[in-house]
Design a protein around this motif. Structure first.
Motif, mmCIF file in Angstrom:
data_model
loop_
_atom_site.group_PDB
_atom_site.id
_atom_site.type_symbol
_atom_site.label_atom_id
_atom_site.label_comp_id
_atom_site.label_asym_id
_atom_site.label_seq_id
_atom_site.Cartn_x
_atom_site.Cartn_y
_atom_site.Cartn_z
ATOM 1 N N GLN A 180 0.842 -1.176 0.000
ATOM 2 C CA GLN A 180 0.000 0.000 0.000
ATOM 3 C C GLN A 180 0.883 1.233 0.000
ATOM 4 O OE1 GLN A 180 -3.537 0.035 -0.126
ATOM 5 N NE2 GLN A 180 -2.974 -2.000 -0.793
ATOM 6 N N LEU A 183 -0.956 2.039 -10.858
ATOM 7 C CA LEU A 183 -1.487 2.891 -9.811
ATOM 8 C C LEU A 183 -1.491 2.121 -8.505
ATOM 9 C CD1 LEU A 183 -4.565 4.517 -11.586
ATOM 10 C CD2 LEU A 183 -2.357 5.583 -11.068
ATOM 11 N N PHE A 226 -3.029 2.283 -4.731
ATOM 12 C CA PHE A 226 -4.152 2.937 -4.083
ATOM 13 C C PHE A 226 -4.009 2.976 -2.575
ATOM 14 C CE2 PHE A 226 -7.293 3.673 -7.366
ATOM 15 C CZ PHE A 226 -6.781 2.931 -8.415
ATOM 16 N N GLY A 227 -4.565 4.035 -2.004
ATOM 17 C CA GLY A 227 -4.765 4.086 -0.569
ATOM 18 C C GLY A 227 -6.020 3.309 -0.209
ATOM 19 N N GLN A 228 -6.308 3.271 1.079
ATOM 20 C CA GLN A 228 -7.443 2.474 1.553
ATOM 21 C C GLN A 228 -8.767 3.202 1.428
ATOM 22 O OE1 GLN A 228 -6.639 0.842 5.409
ATOM 23 N NE2 GLN A 228 -4.651 0.042 4.800
#
Lengths: 113, 114
Positions: B2, B102, B104-106
């Motif tokens: 992440q 890409l 991604f964040g959460q």
């Protein structure tokens, strides 16, 4: 209309029964990828492809296969699904060569029992 | 892995108020993007900011990027009930074989009450 189409939208299957989730895009994008989305983990990339016959592993590739025989199609194959592959799956596509947005399919909700 | 950490995880506001979401990341980036996801549906691109830009606007959206702090914020002004969704930041790394990927964040779950 520019779009990424995934099928099926919903799928319930049993452990070990091979399945394929299809993905097709009509924007002539070079880059295609598969993500899985799980609660608390966000989206994680499974596999990606930078062009026809060019594929590579993402962050969580175990248990999955892909192929890119045509530019528009990028199927995700689960040869022996297991319950830990129960998830929401997204296909995405974009151009390469510069900062560009990704287009996402509507998602496939897979349940493996 | 992440890349992005988003804050807050959930945000609840009244219609008409502004909503601010923050994103932090760890590695050098080419650009940072924000996406919106309505419940269980596909992600829709909102805005892209390049690493050499500091601020960008699109309608009611304002995005800032601070590469020295490796952080970005998304501001939605005059929010509407229809803005209720999850919002994700995504980073595109700077070159190499990861170009195009890409991370991604959460996500931040935004609820706008009428």
């Amino acid at each position: 209309e520019a779009q990424v189409t995934q099928n099926p939208r919903y799928l319930i299957t049993v452990t070990g029964k091979k399945l394929t989730v299809t993905c097709s895009q009509n924007m002539n994008h070079e880059y295609m990828s598969w993500y899985r989305q799980d609660p608390g983990l966000g989206l994680r990339q499974i596999y990606y492809s930078m062009n026809v016959e060019v594929t590579d592993k993402g962050d969580v590739p175990e248990g999955y296969k892909v192929s890119r025989k045509e530019k528009r199609n990028f199927p995700l194959i689960l040869e022996s699904p297991s319950p830990n592959q129960t998830s929401l799956y997204f296909c995405a596509s974009s151009f390469l060569g510069g900062p560009t947005e990704a287009f996402f399919g509507q998602g496939t909700r897979l349940t493996v029992v | 892995s992440q890349q992005g950490e988003e804050d807050p995880q959930a945000l609840s506001i009244q219609e008409g108020e502004n909503a601010t979401m923050n994103c932090s990341y760890k590695t050098s980036i080419n650009n940072l993007q924000w996406y919106r996801q309505n419940s269980g549906r596909g992600l829709v691109h909102l805005i892209l900011i390049r690493s050499n830009e500091r601020e960008k606007h699109s309608g009611r959206l304002r995005v800032t990027l601070d590469t020295s702090k490796k952080s970005s914020s998304l501001l939605i002004t005059a929010s509407r009930a229809a803005d209720t969704a999850s919002y994700f930041c995504a980073t595109a790394n700077a070159g190499g074989t990861s170009y195009g990927k890409l991370t991604f964040g959460q996500g931040t779950i935004l609820t706008v009450h009428p």
